[in-house]
Design an enzyme around this catalytic site. Structure first.
Site, PDB file in Angstrom:
ATOM      1  N   TYR A   1       0.856  -1.186   0.000  1.00  0.00           N
ATOM      2  CA  TYR A   1       0.000   0.000   0.000  1.00  0.00           C
ATOM      3  C   TYR A   1       0.889   1.232   0.000  1.00  0.00           C
ATOM      4  CZ  TYR A   1      -3.291   3.567   1.734  1.00  0.00           C
ATOM      5  OH  TYR A   1      -4.053   4.705   1.903  1.00  0.00           O
TER       6      TYR A   1
ATOM      7  N   ASP B   1       9.373   2.699  -0.396  1.00  0.00           N
ATOM      8  CA  ASP B   1       8.359   3.384   0.397  1.00  0.00           C
ATOM      9  C   ASP B   1       8.545   2.953   1.854  1.00  0.00           C
ATOM     10  OD1 ASP B   1       6.207   4.466   1.628  1.00  0.00           O
ATOM     11  OD2 ASP B   1       4.688   3.641   0.275  1.00  0.00           O
TER      12      ASP B   1
ATOM     13  N   LYS C   1       4.424   9.057   8.602  1.00  0.00           N
ATOM     14  CA  LYS C   1       4.278   8.475   9.938  1.00  0.00           C
ATOM     15  C   LYS C   1       5.361   8.970  10.912  1.00  0.00           C
ATOM     16  CE  LYS C   1       1.162   4.994   8.384  1.00  0.00           C
ATOM     17  NZ  LYS C   1       1.192   4.397   7.067  1.00  0.00           N
TER      18      LYS C   1
END
Ligand SMILES: *Cc1c(COP(=O)(O)O)cnc(C)c1O
Length: 431
Positions: free
Chosen positions: A144, A239, A267
């Site tokens: 994702y 990522d 994050k």
């Protein structure tokens, strides 16, 4: 457990927002029931609007490596607030933060701050296309990368087939510019590069896929991807929105020795504030506006409060190096949890882990590296476990496809309490 106030707030929330929430998984659709509304949080604990307390393993989905309200990050935010909270100009806070990031992480030769992981990935993809003057992007089934149109796609029926949209509102044309490969499969990867390599602007991967469970990848597979990207001059984007600063200062790139051309963060990089970033090789980053022709901008980018929070988090990480201790605690805790699951659950559960990240495979006994290997019973079985723990005052991620996070704020006392609860919860579950 009394959650009356949460229930009435949820009724109101459903009238103002789709599903009553502002990000889908928060709506508890994956586990059923009413989402608990949180009033405050400190250390390892969440407190809801009805006064119930929970030991939190969701940790805002990863950013809170040091727990809720870490005093050093909190102090940095207070100091930042006293100087104003948005300038829209050049300032020194993002500069000092970027300099320290570049000092700590050798493959970041240049960096651009944005406001979310999605924005970081979207910008990195555009940059790779602008730099290579190619159109196609390769992604992996089960990874994702935020809600970027070109990456919200799933595999077509064969490798030669183009991907199809995985969300309404994404055009078949957009999906057709993405190639989707399975994880953990060198042969499929070679075939995809043979077919599409010369047209591939970028290949993007979560080096530690942690958004569809924790799909542990083999080093040889990641190395193969790196080699193929080199061979075809395809921009390799790691990522590390979840894995960055959680597995090592330099994330999985540092641990695997893989040199990304570009890396994306989110994050943890904001210490709990909305921050994302993309960075990497200077010769590529020089294509970003105002230096180069690839446009990317943000009114609130490098927000001074968020920058000072993120910088405080980075300084603390570099000073404390919490990774080894977290991994050791994680090893012990998941080991004990595994024993309790084996002894008391009516179905097999395998706990997969990496450092401070863990995930329960429900109704499985073998390591899961690919999305289609997740057992069909995952959702239903996890829902029972989730609600059992919630009633015991333990907040797991409200979806069987999301991972759990340990923070440095989880004390041995917390974890022993959770293990005592686990015995109760597991024993009460019926097959
Ligand atoms: C969370 C996540 C994103 C998206 O970040 P947002 O801040 O939610 O937009 C992208 N990639 C990975 C690997 C993520 O875990």
């Amino acid at each position: 457990m009394n959650i009356k106030t949460s229930e009435s707030l949820f009724e109101r929330a459903k009238k103002v927002a789709p599903g009553g929430v502002h990000s889908p998984v928060r709506g508890f659709r994956g586990v059923g029931g009413t989402p608990v509304f949180i009033e405050s949080a400190k250390g390892s604990r969440l407190r809801d609007v009805d006064g119930n307390e929970y030991i939190d393993f969701c940790m805002s989905w990863g950013p809170l490596l040091f727990g809720h309200q870490d005093p050093e990050i909190g102090e940095a935010i207070k100091v930042a607030l006293s100087k104003g909270w948005s300038y829209g100009t050049a300032e020194r806070y993002s500069l000092e933060f970027a300099e320290d990031l570049m000092k700590a992480i050798p493959f970041i030769e240049n960096i651009r701050f944005v406001s979310s992981g999605t924005e970081a990935v979207m910008s990195a993809i555009r940059l790779a296309r602008g730099y290579t003057k190619r159109d196609l992007v390769l992604k992996f089934d089960g990874c994702y990368h935020g809600h970027v149109d070109s990456l919200l796609v799933r595999a077509g029926s064969g490798l030669a087939e183009m991907a199809s949209p995985d969300s309404a509102g994404i055009t078949a044309k957009t999906a057709s510019e993405t190639i989707v490969c399975p994880l953990d499969d060198e042969k499929a990867l070679e075939e995809a590069f043979e077919l599409h390599g010369p047209n591939l602007a970028a290949a993007i991967i979560e080096p530690l896929p942690a958004n569809n469970g924790l799909l542990l990848q083999r080093q040889e597979f990641l190395k193969k991807l790196e080699a193929l990207c080199h061979e075809y001059c395809t921009v390799l984007i790691l990522d590390e929105v979840i894995s960055g600063f959680r597995t090592a200062v330099g994330g999985m790139a540092e641990l695997t020795g893989i040199n990304p051309d570009l890396v994306t963060y989110g994050k943890i990089i904001g210490g709990g504030m909305p921050v994302g970033a993309y960075g990497g090789r200077k010769r590529i980053m020089d294509y970003v506006a105002p230096m180069g022709p690839v446009y990317q901008a943000g009114t609130l980018s490098a927000n001074p409060v968020a920058m000072q929070a993120g910088h405080a988090m980075l300084k603390k990480i570099i000073r404390d190096r919490p990774f080894e201790k977290l991994a050791k605690t994680g090893e012990w805790f998941t080991g004990e949890m595994q024993k309790l699951a084996n002894a008391h659950l009516p179905f097999p559960v395998l706990i997969q882990k990496f450092g401070s990240i863990s995930w329960m495979v429900c109704n499985g006994t073998e390591t899961v590296r690919r999305i289609e290997k997740i057992p069909a019973e995952q959702k239903a079985h996890y829902a029972k476990i989730f609600h059992g723990f919630l009633d015991e005052g333990v907040y797991l991620a409200p979806s069987g496809y999301e991972v759990g996070f340990l923070s440095t704020a989880h004390t041995d006392e917390d974890l022993n309490r959770v293990l005592a609860s686990a015995k109760k919860v597991f024993s009460s579950i019926k097959g």
